[in-house]
Design an enzyme around this catalytic site. Structure first.
Site, PDB file in Angstrom:
ATOM      1  N   HIS A 184      -5.473  -6.306   0.492  1.00 11.18           N
ATOM      2  CA  HIS A 184      -4.401  -5.571   1.153  1.00 11.18           C
ATOM      3  C   HIS A 184      -3.255  -5.356   0.166  1.00 11.18           C
ATOM      4  O   HIS A 184      -3.178  -6.020  -0.879  1.00 11.18           O
ATOM      5  CB  HIS A 184      -3.902  -6.346   2.372  1.00 11.18           C
ATOM      6  CG  HIS A 184      -4.963  -6.584   3.397  1.00 11.18           C
ATOM      7  ND1 HIS A 184      -5.355  -5.609   4.288  1.00 11.18           N
ATOM      8  CD2 HIS A 184      -5.728  -7.669   3.661  1.00 11.18           C
ATOM      9  CE1 HIS A 184      -6.311  -6.089   5.066  1.00 11.18           C
ATOM     10  NE2 HIS A 184      -6.560  -7.337   4.703  1.00 11.18           N
ATOM     11  N   CYS A 225      -3.970  -0.838   0.139  1.00 13.78           N
ATOM     12  CA  CYS A 225      -2.982   0.094   0.674  1.00 13.78           C
ATOM     13  C   CYS A 225      -1.810   0.211  -0.304  1.00 13.78           C
ATOM     14  O   CYS A 225      -1.422  -0.776  -0.928  1.00 13.78           O
ATOM     15  CB  CYS A 225      -2.468  -0.392   2.030  1.00 13.78           C
ATOM     16  SG  CYS A 225      -3.717  -0.421   3.324  1.00 13.78           S
TER      17      CYS A 225
END
Length: 423
Positions: A184, A225
């Site tokens: 992430h 991300c």
């Protein structure tokens, strides 16, 4: 006995030799050793010698440069299954097909997936494309509490490590370094299980690596991300190129939901570039970094794949420069070991921040109404948590924009010296 122990334990280190006690060899043992050495010498054919000389000649002609790889899955938990699956898949390609020696590959991941109680196939990890077990044979150098941003940066700097396998990046000015990071992320952040890697720390490390000539060229592939935010200001003069799954302002996406395992098996961008690499094997020298980027960019429709840094030299290097020559003999076992009952939903994809809730909802759909109360409570909890996270993220971005706006005003109207106080 020593060699039997080594065979049983592939992580057996040279330090273990110090604990072994050898007695003075007898006359018969000496004679046996001489005979063994003679047999080994005879069996080492002229073709093997020629092959060794050719390899040495090739290394000399390229300045002795080696390929080093650092592979990191920075997440934990079964719902993040895909990150470790991506890394294990790449490890199999680099070692079993692309011919990169295992001692030149460093792997960091929690290792909490293969034998997780939620895994219906204990000891097996698959990565969506063909249902092959990619976990078996993966040598993990740093796991559990050793998967930290500090250790990652220390490894990149080649510093001595006192735990795990103690392996570190021993690259030099003639070597090629490939880094694959999967996890992430947020603006200026890459995630780790219990911490975060911040842009300023990564930038400082890359600058130091460049100053110390710890590589000839370096290529980063980053699945996270907002991953573009880590490299959008990367200098083109540092011999580093970074290919990211998303730009600086968007999510990357999870792909291929498997009902049997109740989780996503891969990340869209990662699956695209891994699939492209497998399709062109063994002719990796025929596709450049630029060509792979353009191909993967077209395939990745959920987010905007980006590339930063050196777009002159590395951009036109063949991907074999960083991923290996593709001349290794592929393992028949690896190529044919397809997991049974493998039927993932290939069309499914979801933004990474929504992957947990999506996974929970899919599991809920598969349960009977009377047995899903606990799962429903968990979904409600994560929905509230996600809402809070989004509020914090929005506030953080709003504050950043306000700070940039305020800084521009100060630059235009403030007396000299005030800016330093503002910063």
């Amino acid at each position: 006995k020593f060699f039997a122990d080594v065979k049983q334990n592939p992580h057996y280190t040279s330090n273990s030799c110090t604990s072994l006690q050898f007695s003075q060899p007898s006359f018969e043992m000496r004679i046996s050793l001489v005979v063994i050495c003679l047999l080994v010498g005879v069996s080492y054919s002229s073709s093997s010698v020629e092959s060794w000389l050719e390899t040495a000649k090739e290394e000399t002609s390229t300045g002795g440069g080696k390929i080093w790889a650092v592979l990191v899955a920075g997440s934990s938990g079964f719902w993040n299954y895909r990150h470790q699956a991506d890394v294990c898949h790449l490890y199999q390609l680099l070692t079993r097909k692309h011919g990169i020696p295992r001692q030149q590959i460093i792997v960091m991941m929690m290792n909490d997936i293969a034998y997780n109680e939620e895994n219906p196939t204990p000891g097996v990890i698959v990565n969506a494309l063909h249902g092959v077990d990619v976990y078996e044979g993966t040598m993990i150098d740093y796991m559990q509490g050793d998967v930290t941003p500090e250790n990652f940066l220390n490894i990149l700097m080649g510093r001595r490590m006192g735990y795990g396998s103690m392996k570190t990046l021993r690259s030099g000015p003639n070597d090629y370094v490939f880094v694959n990071f999967v996890d992430h992320g947020d603006t200026g952040i890459l995630g780790f299980p219990n911490d975060e890697l911040h842009l300023k720390d990564l930038t400082a490390t890359l600058n130091e690596m460049h100053e110390q000539k710890r590589y000839k060229q370096m290529l980063w592939y980053v699945e996270a991300c907002f991953s573009g935010s880590m490299f959008q200001n990367l200098s083109p003069d540092m011999n580093i190129t970074a290919h990211t799954a998303a730009n600086a302002e968007e999510s990357s996406y999870a792909c291929v939901f498997d009902k049997k395992r109740g989780t996503y098996l891969g990340d869209c961008w990662s699956l695209n570039w891994l699939n492209n690499t497998e399709q062109i094997f063994p002719h990796l020298e025929q596709e450049t970094v630029e060509e792979q980027y353009e191909a993967v960019k077209k395939l990745t429709t959920e987010s905007h794949a980006m590339i930063y840094g050196d777009l002159d030299v590395i951009y036109h290097e063949p991907i074999s420069t960083f991923l290996g020559q593709g001349n290794a003999v592929a393992s028949d076992e690896y190529d044919s070991q397809v997991v049974s009952d493998f039927s993932p939903v290939r069309e499914a994809s979801v933004a990474t921040p929504d992957a947990l809730l999506d996974t929970l909802r899919r599991r809920q759909e598969a349960l009977l109404p009377e047995v899903d109360e606990e799962l429903e409570a968990e979904i409600r909890y994560h929905e509230k948590t996600e809402q809070k996270v989004q509020e914090v993220t929005t506030t953080r971005k709003r504050n950043r924009r306000f700070r940039r706006y305020l800084k521009e005003i100060v630059l235009r109207v403030a007396p000299e010296g005030m800016l330093a106080a503002f910063q």
